[in-house]
Design a protein around this motif. Structure first.
Motif, PDB file in Angstrom:
ATOM      1  N   MET A 113     -39.212 -50.701 -57.621  1.00 50.10           N
ATOM      2  CA  MET A 113     -39.209 -50.810 -56.179  1.00 50.10           C
ATOM      3  C   MET A 113     -39.131 -49.393 -55.605  1.00 50.10           C
ATOM      4  SD  MET A 113     -36.367 -52.789 -53.998  1.00 50.10           S
ATOM      5  CE  MET A 113     -36.708 -53.443 -52.445  1.00 50.10           C
ATOM      6  N   PRO A 114     -40.077 -49.006 -54.766  1.00 50.85           N
ATOM      7  CA  PRO A 114     -40.064 -47.655 -54.214  1.00 50.85           C
ATOM      8  C   PRO A 114     -38.916 -47.488 -53.215  1.00 50.85           C
ATOM      9  CG  PRO A 114     -41.889 -48.909 -53.303  1.00 50.85           C
ATOM     10  CD  PRO A 114     -41.236 -49.769 -54.346  1.00 50.85           C
ATOM     11  N   HIS A 115     -38.437 -46.271 -53.136  1.00 47.04           N
ATOM     12  CA  HIS A 115     -37.361 -45.973 -52.191  1.00 47.04           C
ATOM     13  C   HIS A 115     -37.942 -45.877 -50.788  1.00 47.04           C
ATOM     14  CE1 HIS A 115     -34.147 -45.111 -55.043  1.00 47.04           C
ATOM     15  NE2 HIS A 115     -35.091 -44.631 -55.832  1.00 47.04           N
ATOM     16  N   PRO A 116     -37.272 -46.504 -49.811  1.00 48.80           N
ATOM     17  CA  PRO A 116     -37.748 -46.349 -48.437  1.00 48.80           C
ATOM     18  C   PRO A 116     -37.459 -44.925 -47.965  1.00 48.80           C
ATOM     19  CG  PRO A 116     -35.704 -47.601 -48.480  1.00 48.80           C
ATOM     20  CD  PRO A 116     -36.112 -47.370 -49.912  1.00 48.80           C
ATOM     21  N   PRO A 117     -38.239 -44.431 -47.032  1.00 50.72           N
ATOM     22  CA  PRO A 117     -37.962 -43.078 -46.532  1.00 50.72           C
ATOM     23  C   PRO A 117     -36.644 -43.059 -45.759  1.00 50.72           C
ATOM     24  CG  PRO A 117     -39.687 -44.116 -45.229  1.00 50.72           C
ATOM     25  CD  PRO A 117     -39.379 -45.045 -46.378  1.00 50.72           C
ATOM     26  N   ALA A 118     -35.951 -41.947 -45.854  1.00 49.92           N
ATOM     27  CA  ALA A 118     -34.699 -41.798 -45.110  1.00 49.92           C
ATOM     28  C   ALA A 118     -35.013 -41.642 -43.630  1.00 49.92           C
ATOM     29  CB  ALA A 118     -33.942 -40.565 -45.607  1.00 49.92           C
ATOM     30  N   PRO A 119     -34.213 -42.277 -42.767  1.00 48.89           N
ATOM     31  CA  PRO A 119     -34.409 -42.031 -41.341  1.00 48.89           C
ATOM     32  C   PRO A 119     -34.027 -40.591 -41.024  1.00 48.89           C
ATOM     33  CG  PRO A 119     -32.453 -43.352 -41.704  1.00 48.89           C
ATOM     34  CD  PRO A 119     -33.117 -43.187 -43.039  1.00 48.89           C
ATOM     35  N   SER A 120     -34.623 -40.063 -40.020  1.00 51.60           N
ATOM     36  CA  SER A 120     -34.299 -38.690 -39.629  1.00 51.60           C
ATOM     37  C   SER A 120     -33.032 -38.691 -38.773  1.00 51.60           C
ATOM     38  CB  SER A 120     -35.453 -38.081 -38.837  1.00 51.60           C
ATOM     39  OG  SER A 120     -35.531 -38.675 -37.553  1.00 51.60           O
ATOM     40  N   PRO A 121     -32.357 -37.560 -38.714  1.00 52.99           N
ATOM     41  CA  PRO A 121     -31.217 -37.466 -37.789  1.00 52.99           C
ATOM     42  C   PRO A 121     -31.628 -37.792 -36.350  1.00 52.99           C
ATOM     43  CG  PRO A 121     -31.163 -35.647 -39.334  1.00 52.99           C
ATOM     44  CD  PRO A 121     -32.479 -36.360 -39.547  1.00 52.99           C
ATOM     45  N   ASP A 122     -32.849 -37.444 -35.969  1.00 57.79           N
ATOM     46  CA  ASP A 122     -33.324 -37.772 -34.622  1.00 57.79           C
ATOM     47  C   ASP A 122     -33.427 -39.282 -34.416  1.00 57.79           C
ATOM     48  OD1 ASP A 122     -33.494 -35.111 -33.855  1.00 57.79           O
ATOM     49  OD2 ASP A 122     -35.648 -34.962 -34.265  1.00 57.79           O
ATOM     50  N   GLN A 123     -33.847 -40.011 -35.441  1.00 56.57           N
ATOM     51  CA  GLN A 123     -33.916 -41.472 -35.325  1.00 56.57           C
ATOM     52  C   GLN A 123     -32.526 -42.073 -35.173  1.00 56.57           C
ATOM     53  OE1 GLN A 123     -36.291 -41.858 -38.946  1.00 56.57           O
ATOM     54  NE2 GLN A 123     -37.795 -43.020 -37.756  1.00 56.57           N
ATOM     55  N   ILE A 124     -31.564 -41.547 -35.909  1.00 57.69           N
ATOM     56  CA  ILE A 124     -30.189 -42.037 -35.790  1.00 57.69           C
ATOM     57  C   ILE A 124     -29.658 -41.713 -34.394  1.00 57.69           C
ATOM     58  CG2 ILE A 124     -27.835 -41.860 -36.697  1.00 57.69           C
ATOM     59  CD1 ILE A 124     -29.864 -43.216 -38.608  1.00 57.69           C
ATOM     60  N   THR A 125     -29.951 -40.517 -33.912  1.00 64.06           N
ATOM     61  CA  THR A 125     -29.526 -40.144 -32.557  1.00 64.06           C
ATOM     62  C   THR A 125     -30.148 -41.073 -31.526  1.00 64.06           C
ATOM     63  OG1 THR A 125     -29.200 -37.845 -33.201  1.00 64.06           O
ATOM     64  CG2 THR A 125     -29.528 -38.269 -30.852  1.00 64.06           C
ATOM     65  N   GLN A 126     -31.400 -41.438 -31.711  1.00 65.16           N
ATOM     66  CA  GLN A 126     -32.060 -42.361 -30.780  1.00 65.16           C
ATOM     67  C   GLN A 126     -31.362 -43.720 -30.788  1.00 65.16           C
ATOM     68  OE1 GLN A 126     -34.393 -41.841 -28.413  1.00 65.16           O
ATOM     69  NE2 GLN A 126     -33.950 -43.928 -27.812  1.00 65.16           N
ATOM     70  N   ALA A 127     -30.962 -44.188 -31.953  1.00 63.26           N
ATOM     71  CA  ALA A 127     -30.248 -45.472 -32.036  1.00 63.26           C
ATOM     72  C   ALA A 127     -28.925 -45.405 -31.282  1.00 63.26           C
ATOM     73  CB  ALA A 127     -30.024 -45.857 -33.496  1.00 63.26           C
ATOM     74  N   THR A 128     -28.183 -44.318 -31.481  1.00 62.01           N
ATOM     75  CA  THR A 128     -26.899 -44.214 -30.784  1.00 62.01           C
ATOM     76  C   THR A 128     -27.112 -43.986 -29.286  1.00 62.01           C
ATOM     77  OG1 THR A 128     -26.688 -41.863 -31.331  1.00 62.01           O
ATOM     78  CG2 THR A 128     -25.632 -43.445 -32.826  1.00 62.01           C
ATOM     79  N   THR A 129     -28.194 -43.313 -28.924  1.00 61.58           N
ATOM     80  CA  THR A 129     -28.517 -43.132 -27.510  1.00 61.58           C
ATOM     81  C   THR A 129     -28.814 -44.481 -26.861  1.00 61.58           C
ATOM     82  OG1 THR A 129     -29.345 -40.899 -27.888  1.00 61.58           O
ATOM     83  CG2 THR A 129     -30.113 -42.010 -25.890  1.00 61.58           C
TER      84      THR A 129
END
Length: 118
Positions: A1-17
């Motif tokens: 099973m391939p590893h999914p790409p890691a979310p970027s810090p910007d994506q995490i910031t967008q979620a918290t925003t």
């Protein structure tokens, strides 16, 4: 099973925003009918924030336990235990989805303006 790409810090910031936007919106005293559709996905019993954040913290604890220098220091053990305890506490909150479902069946009054602080 391939590893999914890691979310970027910007994506995490967008979620918290986005969560901050929900918080600010709810402080404007919207109608409950407008609030419930926002809370339902946040508190979904399978994919809501309590479950996801609990899983994230559990995974972080596992990675620290696997990758920290061994033998583990007392401080590292406390950190791992703290992550695991927080994960369990968060996961326990998944039951809020039932409250949101029950709220959807209640009649609500029109929203009142927020009380002013003195």
């Amino acid at each position: 099973m391939p590893h999914p790409p890691a979310p970027s810090p910007d994506q995490i910031t967008q979620a918290t925003t986005t969560l901050a936007q929900v918080k600010h919106y709810l402080r404007t005293n919207p109608a409950a009918a407008d609030m419930l559709p926002l809370l339902a996905p946040l508190l979904d019993e399978d994919t809501g924030m309590p479950i996801l954040l609990g899983d994230v913290l559990r995974s972080a604890a596992r990675l620290v336990a696997q990758q920290a220098p061994h033998p583990l220091t007392d401080e590292t053990r406390r950190i791992i235990e703290g992550l695991r305890e927080a994960a369990q506490d968060l996961t326990d909150w998944h039951i809020l989805h039932w409250d949101i479902e029950r709220l959807g069946n209640l009649p609500f009054d029109a929203p009142h303006p927020p009380a002013r602080r003195q």
